[in-house]
Design a protein around this motif. Structure first.
Motif, PDB file in Angstrom:
ATOM      1  N   TYR A   1      -7.290 -12.565  13.179  1.00  7.97           N
ATOM      2  CA  TYR A   1      -6.403 -13.598  12.660  1.00  7.97           C
ATOM      3  C   TYR A   1      -4.978 -13.235  13.059  1.00  7.97           C
ATOM      4  O   TYR A   1      -4.671 -12.074  13.334  1.00  7.97           O
ATOM      5  N   GLU A   2      -4.118 -14.216  13.057  1.00  2.00           N
ATOM      6  CA  GLU A   2      -2.699 -14.003  13.348  1.00  2.00           C
ATOM      7  C   GLU A   2      -1.975 -13.701  12.038  1.00  2.00           C
ATOM      8  O   GLU A   2      -2.354 -14.214  10.975  1.00  2.00           O
ATOM      9  N   ALA A   3      -0.909 -12.913  12.107  1.00  2.00           N
ATOM     10  CA  ALA A   3      -0.132 -12.574  10.907  1.00  2.00           C
ATOM     11  C   ALA A   3       0.370 -13.829  10.208  1.00  2.00           C
ATOM     12  O   ALA A   3       0.412 -13.877   8.973  1.00  2.00           O
TER      13      ALA A   3
ATOM     14  N   PRO B   1       2.804  -1.306   5.368  1.00  2.00           N
ATOM     15  CA  PRO B   1       3.632  -2.269   4.621  1.00  2.00           C
ATOM     16  C   PRO B   1       4.857  -2.730   5.420  1.00  2.00           C
ATOM     17  O   PRO B   1       5.190  -3.918   5.413  1.00  2.00           O
ATOM     18  N   GLY B   2       5.511  -1.826   6.109  1.00  2.00           N
ATOM     19  CA  GLY B   2       6.670  -2.200   6.921  1.00  2.00           C
ATOM     20  C   GLY B   2       6.299  -3.161   8.037  1.00  2.00           C
ATOM     21  O   GLY B   2       7.025  -4.112   8.332  1.00  2.00           O
ATOM     22  N   LYS B   3       5.152  -2.924   8.649  1.00  2.00           N
ATOM     23  CA  LYS B   3       4.697  -3.793   9.735  1.00  2.00           C
ATOM     24  C   LYS B   3       4.271  -5.160   9.195  1.00  2.00           C
ATOM     25  O   LYS B   3       4.561  -6.191   9.811  1.00  2.00           O
ATOM     26  N   TYR B   4       3.582  -5.184   8.046  1.00  2.00           N
ATOM     27  CA  TYR B   4       3.193  -6.467   7.443  1.00  2.00           C
ATOM     28  C   TYR B   4       4.434  -7.280   7.082  1.00  2.00           C
ATOM     29  O   TYR B   4       4.489  -8.483   7.312  1.00  2.00           O
ATOM     30  N   ALA B   5       5.427  -6.616   6.506  1.00  4.64           N
ATOM     31  CA  ALA B   5       6.662  -7.312   6.114  1.00  4.64           C
ATOM     32  C   ALA B   5       7.383  -7.850   7.349  1.00  4.64           C
ATOM     33  O   ALA B   5       7.811  -9.009   7.374  1.00  4.64           O
ATOM     34  N   ALA B   6       7.532  -7.028   8.379  1.00  7.24           N
ATOM     35  CA  ALA B   6       8.216  -7.460   9.602  1.00  7.24           C
ATOM     36  C   ALA B   6       7.507  -8.648  10.245  1.00  7.24           C
ATOM     37  O   ALA B   6       8.152  -9.499  10.866  1.00  7.24           O
ATOM     38  N   ALA B   7       6.173  -8.729  10.073  1.00  8.44           N
ATOM     39  CA  ALA B   7       5.396  -9.833  10.634  1.00  8.44           C
ATOM     40  C   ALA B   7       5.452 -11.082   9.750  1.00  8.44           C
ATOM     41  O   ALA B   7       4.921 -12.121  10.127  1.00  8.44           O
ATOM     42  N   GLY B   8       6.078 -10.965   8.565  1.00  7.14           N
ATOM     43  CA  GLY B   8       6.260 -12.133   7.701  1.00  7.14           C
ATOM     44  C   GLY B   8       5.145 -12.411   6.720  1.00  7.14           C
ATOM     45  O   GLY B   8       5.076 -13.510   6.153  1.00  7.14           O
ATOM     46  N   ILE B   9       4.253 -11.450   6.474  1.00  7.02           N
ATOM     47  CA  ILE B   9       3.184 -11.663   5.486  1.00  7.02           C
ATOM     48  C   ILE B   9       3.830 -11.653   4.105  1.00  7.02           C
ATOM     49  O   ILE B   9       4.429 -10.654   3.702  1.00  7.02           O
ATOM     50  N   PRO B  10       3.725 -12.759   3.342  1.00 10.60           N
ATOM     51  CA  PRO B  10       4.508 -12.904   2.109  1.00 10.60           C
ATOM     52  C   PRO B  10       4.163 -11.963   0.960  1.00 10.60           C
ATOM     53  O   PRO B  10       5.032 -11.649   0.157  1.00 10.60           O
ATOM     54  N   HIS B  11       2.910 -11.522   0.870  1.00 13.23           N
ATOM     55  CA  HIS B  11       2.506 -10.698  -0.270  1.00 13.23           C
ATOM     56  C   HIS B  11       1.705  -9.487   0.198  1.00 13.23           C
ATOM     57  O   HIS B  11       0.924  -9.574   1.148  1.00 13.23           O
ATOM     58  N   PHE B  12       1.911  -8.373  -0.506  1.00 12.19           N
ATOM     59  CA  PHE B  12       1.216  -7.126  -0.176  1.00 12.19           C
ATOM     60  C   PHE B  12       0.867  -6.408  -1.467  1.00 12.19           C
ATOM     61  O   PHE B  12       1.681  -6.334  -2.390  1.00 12.19           O
ATOM     62  N   TRP B  13      -0.380  -5.902  -1.542  1.00 13.48           N
ATOM     63  CA  TRP B  13      -0.802  -5.059  -2.667  1.00 13.48           C
ATOM     64  C   TRP B  13      -1.202  -3.701  -2.108  1.00 13.48           C
ATOM     65  O   TRP B  13      -1.947  -3.598  -1.135  1.00 13.48           O
ATOM     66  N   LEU B  14      -0.718  -2.644  -2.758  1.00 10.50           N
ATOM     67  CA  LEU B  14      -1.113  -1.277  -2.430  1.00 10.50           C
ATOM     68  C   LEU B  14      -1.872  -0.738  -3.633  1.00 10.50           C
ATOM     69  O   LEU B  14      -1.356  -0.757  -4.750  1.00 10.50           O
ATOM     70  N   VAL B  15      -3.097  -0.282  -3.419  1.00  4.58           N
ATOM     71  CA  VAL B  15      -3.949   0.165  -4.520  1.00  4.58           C
ATOM     72  C   VAL B  15      -4.127   1.676  -4.426  1.00  4.58           C
ATOM     73  O   VAL B  15      -4.548   2.204  -3.396  1.00  4.58           O
ATOM     74  N   GLU B  16      -3.803   2.353  -5.515  1.00  2.33           N
ATOM     75  CA  GLU B  16      -3.909   3.814  -5.603  1.00  2.33           C
ATOM     76  C   GLU B  16      -4.932   4.193  -6.661  1.00  2.33           C
ATOM     77  O   GLU B  16      -5.171   3.443  -7.605  1.00  2.33           O
ATOM     78  N   MET B  17      -5.494   5.378  -6.540  1.00  2.00           N
ATOM     79  CA  MET B  17      -6.365   5.951  -7.556  1.00  2.00           C
ATOM     80  C   MET B  17      -5.473   6.798  -8.463  1.00  2.00           C
ATOM     81  O   MET B  17      -4.706   7.628  -7.977  1.00  2.00           O
ATOM     82  N   ALA B  18      -5.560   6.582  -9.806  1.00  2.00           N
ATOM     83  CA  ALA B  18      -4.654   7.294 -10.707  1.00  2.00           C
ATOM     84  C   ALA B  18      -5.309   7.556 -12.061  1.00  2.00           C
ATOM     85  O   ALA B  18      -6.307   6.935 -12.421  1.00  2.00           O
ATOM     86  N   GLY B  19      -4.707   8.480 -12.790  1.00  2.00           N
ATOM     87  CA  GLY B  19      -5.145   8.775 -14.149  1.00  2.00           C
ATOM     88  C   GLY B  19      -6.354   9.685 -14.220  1.00  2.00           C
ATOM     89  O   GLY B  19      -6.963  10.033 -13.211  1.00  2.00           O
TER      90      GLY B  19
END
Length: 194
Positions: free
Chosen positions: A104-106, A129-147
């Motif tokens: 798919y295209e960004a 994340p920097g590359k997604y933002a520069a390509a104009g993707i409006p939303h980004f989720w980063l999921v971490e394991m915690a607790g």
């Protein structure tokens, strides 16, 4: 004595690989990404990674409007030298042309999701994340394991149209509840029952 198997790895061109190279090279391992002109091979994932991808994918599919589609681990062309595979993505429905589609295209993507893995921490947290933002993707989720229980924590980001960088939009620990890119309500503690 048995000889070790010989691997012939492709030699990169002087200016790095391009999108066309990625899709033309024979016998690449599944889910090979192109980052800054280099081929990136994906390592085996943790159980956490698989469970969280399933949880988020099924949660998004429950409420996705007709104008969008949910996909996982599909190539997204950001520019000639960057073709990552977000763990999950939401894209415009019209971007889906047929069942044989490989990328798919960004500009078609409205949400990219990365679940952090030990072998890809720097790429998932910094590079992608920097590359997604520069390509104009409006939303980004980063999921971490915690607790103590290794539960997912979802860091939600929105694209600042002026700076073309992501800004924090929320942190979700037990429940992922947001209205962008559409209404989403996912019980993150469900990971314990999968």
């Amino acid at each position: 004595m048995t000889a070790e198997p010989q691997h012939t790895w492709p030699v990169p061109p002087p200016n790095g690989y391009t999108v066309d190279d990625l899709f033309a090279l024979p016998d690449l391992p599944p889910h090979t990404e192109l980052i800054d002109g280099s081929l990136v091979f994906v390592s085996p994932q943790r159980d956490f990674h698989t469970l969280v991808m399933y949880l988020l994918e099924s949660g998004l599919r429950r409420t996705v409007p007709e104008r969008f589609r949910v996909r996982r681990e599909m190539a997204v062309v950001l520019d000639p030298h960057n073709v990552p595979e977000p763990d999950i993505l939401v894209l415009r429905a019209e971007a889906v042309r047929d069942r044989r589609q490989t990328r798919y295209e960004a500009s078609d993507v409205v949400l990219a999701v990365e679940v952090v893995s030990p072998d890809s921490e720097a790429r998932d947290r910094d590079s992608k994340p920097g590359k997604y933002a520069a390509a104009g993707i409006p939303h980004f989720w980063l999921v971490e394991m915690a607790g103590d229980k290794d539960h997912p924590v979802v860091h939600e980001y929105a694209l600042d149209p002026v700076t073309k960088e992501y800004v924090p939009a929320g942190i979700h620990r037990e429940r992922l509840k947001t209205t962008v890119p559409f209404t989403v309500d996912i019980d993150l503690t469900e990971v314990d029952r999968l």
